[in-house]
Write a protein that holds these residues in place. Sequence first.
Motif, PDB file in Angstrom:
ATOM      1  N   UNK A  95      -9.014   4.356 -10.218  1.00 21.80           N
ATOM      2  CA  UNK A  95      -8.862   4.910  -8.719  1.00 21.80           C
ATOM      3  C   UNK A  95      -7.898   4.255  -8.187  1.00 21.80           C
ATOM      4  N   UNK A  96      -6.930   5.207  -7.374  1.00 19.39           N
ATOM      5  CA  UNK A  96      -5.918   4.150  -6.533  1.00 19.39           C
ATOM      6  C   UNK A  96      -5.960   4.442  -5.197  1.00 19.39           C
ATOM      7  N   UNK A  97      -6.536   3.991  -4.123  1.00 21.51           N
ATOM      8  CA  UNK A  97      -6.499   4.227  -2.789  1.00 21.51           C
ATOM      9  C   UNK A  97      -5.503   4.058  -2.070  1.00 21.51           C
ATOM     10  N   UNK A  98      -4.670   5.416  -1.694  1.00 16.86           N
ATOM     11  CA  UNK A  98      -3.674   5.367  -0.746  1.00 16.86           C
ATOM     12  C   UNK A  98      -3.773   5.711   0.529  1.00 16.86           C
ATOM     13  N   UNK A  99      -3.079   4.952   1.370  1.00 16.61           N
ATOM     14  CA  UNK A  99      -3.115   5.047   2.817  1.00 16.61           C
ATOM     15  C   UNK A  99      -1.618   5.526   3.329  1.00 16.61           C
ATOM     16  N   UNK A 100      -1.464   6.833   3.562  1.00 13.88           N
ATOM     17  CA  UNK A 100      -0.325   7.305   3.833  1.00 13.88           C
ATOM     18  C   UNK A 100       0.703   6.676   4.892  1.00 13.88           C
ATOM     19  N   UNK A 101       0.273   5.940   5.568  1.00 14.37           N
ATOM     20  CA  UNK A 101       1.034   5.403   6.629  1.00 14.37           C
ATOM     21  C   UNK A 101       1.837   4.159   6.216  1.00 14.37           C
ATOM     22  N   UNK A 102       1.410   3.593   4.765  1.00 11.88           N
ATOM     23  CA  UNK A 102       2.158   2.445   4.530  1.00 11.88           C
ATOM     24  C   UNK A 102       2.925   2.796   3.222  1.00 11.88           C
ATOM     25  N   UNK A 142       5.517   4.174  -3.807  1.00  8.62           N
ATOM     26  CA  UNK A 142       6.226   5.213  -3.223  1.00  8.62           C
ATOM     27  C   UNK A 142       5.261   6.603  -3.411  1.00  8.62           C
ATOM     28  N   UNK A 143       5.709   7.844  -2.749  1.00  7.10           N
ATOM     29  CA  UNK A 143       5.258   9.275  -3.166  1.00  7.10           C
ATOM     30  C   UNK A 143       5.522   9.699  -4.556  1.00  7.10           C
ATOM     31  N   UNK A 144       6.770   9.098  -4.962  1.00  5.71           N
ATOM     32  CA  UNK A 144       6.908   9.690  -6.369  1.00  5.71           C
ATOM     33  C   UNK A 144       5.978   8.887  -7.357  1.00  5.71           C
ATOM     34  N   UNK A 145       5.609   7.531  -7.126  1.00  8.36           N
ATOM     35  CA  UNK A 145       4.790   6.814  -7.929  1.00  8.36           C
ATOM     36  C   UNK A 145       3.404   7.348  -7.803  1.00  8.36           C
ATOM     37  N   UNK A 146       3.183   7.757  -6.425  1.00  5.84           N
ATOM     38  CA  UNK A 146       1.634   8.420  -6.422  1.00  5.84           C
ATOM     39  C   UNK A 146       1.439   9.590  -7.220  1.00  5.84           C
ATOM     40  N   UNK A 147       2.612  10.500  -7.155  1.00 10.90           N
ATOM     41  CA  UNK A 147       2.396  11.570  -8.011  1.00 10.90           C
ATOM     42  C   UNK A 147       2.512  11.425  -9.456  1.00 10.90           C
ATOM     43  N   UNK A 148       3.127  10.493  -9.795  1.00 11.16           N
ATOM     44  CA  UNK A 148       3.260  10.010 -11.141  1.00 11.16           C
ATOM     45  C   UNK A 148       1.810   9.552 -11.985  1.00 11.16           C
ATOM     46  N   UNK A 161      -0.677  11.352 -14.524  1.00 11.07           N
ATOM     47  CA  UNK A 161      -1.107  10.776 -15.612  1.00 11.07           C
ATOM     48  C   UNK A 161      -2.894  10.720 -15.638  1.00 11.07           C
ATOM     49  N   UNK A 162      -3.328  11.332 -14.735  1.00  8.29           N
ATOM     50  CA  UNK A 162      -4.769  11.516 -15.081  1.00  8.29           C
ATOM     51  C   UNK A 162      -5.610  10.589 -14.107  1.00  8.29           C
ATOM     52  N   UNK A 163      -5.232   9.534 -13.345  1.00  2.00           N
ATOM     53  CA  UNK A 163      -5.696   8.694 -12.577  1.00  2.00           C
ATOM     54  C   UNK A 163      -6.101   9.621 -11.160  1.00  2.00           C
ATOM     55  N   UNK A 164      -6.873   8.912 -10.574  1.00  2.00           N
ATOM     56  CA  UNK A 164      -7.553   9.540  -9.436  1.00  2.00           C
ATOM     57  C   UNK A 164      -6.917   8.780  -8.188  1.00  2.00           C
ATOM     58  N   UNK A 165      -6.642   9.401  -7.302  1.00  2.00           N
ATOM     59  CA  UNK A 165      -6.086   9.123  -5.928  1.00  2.00           C
ATOM     60  C   UNK A 165      -7.063   9.050  -4.963  1.00  2.00           C
TER      61      UNK A 165
END
Length: 112
Positions: A47-54, A66-72, A76-80
Amino acid sequence: EVAKRAARATATLRIERPSVSVTFDDFLSTAATTGVSVLEAAGVRGTFYANGGTIGGQGELGPVASIAQLRAVRDRGHEIGCHTFSHPDLFQLREEEIGEELDRNAAWLQRV
């Protein structure tokens, strides 16, 4: 602090084998590269916790994914996981401001 304020629900889990949860807070670029590689080599997801402001910027510990890395990573089946949006010090916010941070980040994740 958020856990103290959040609603709680009791659930009974039935697991057939031991489990562990691997999480990456603040979603640094290294989590999107090295973290993903290590997890996938072991045949597991995290699980990768993303904060949009950073996202795409510089965090306290290094470059943020990056956004591209988040989508990738998601593809690949990981949780955001949903974090706060701007990564504020929660001890300095009122309860409603914490909710606004979480809601803003959830909306950002939905858009992205």
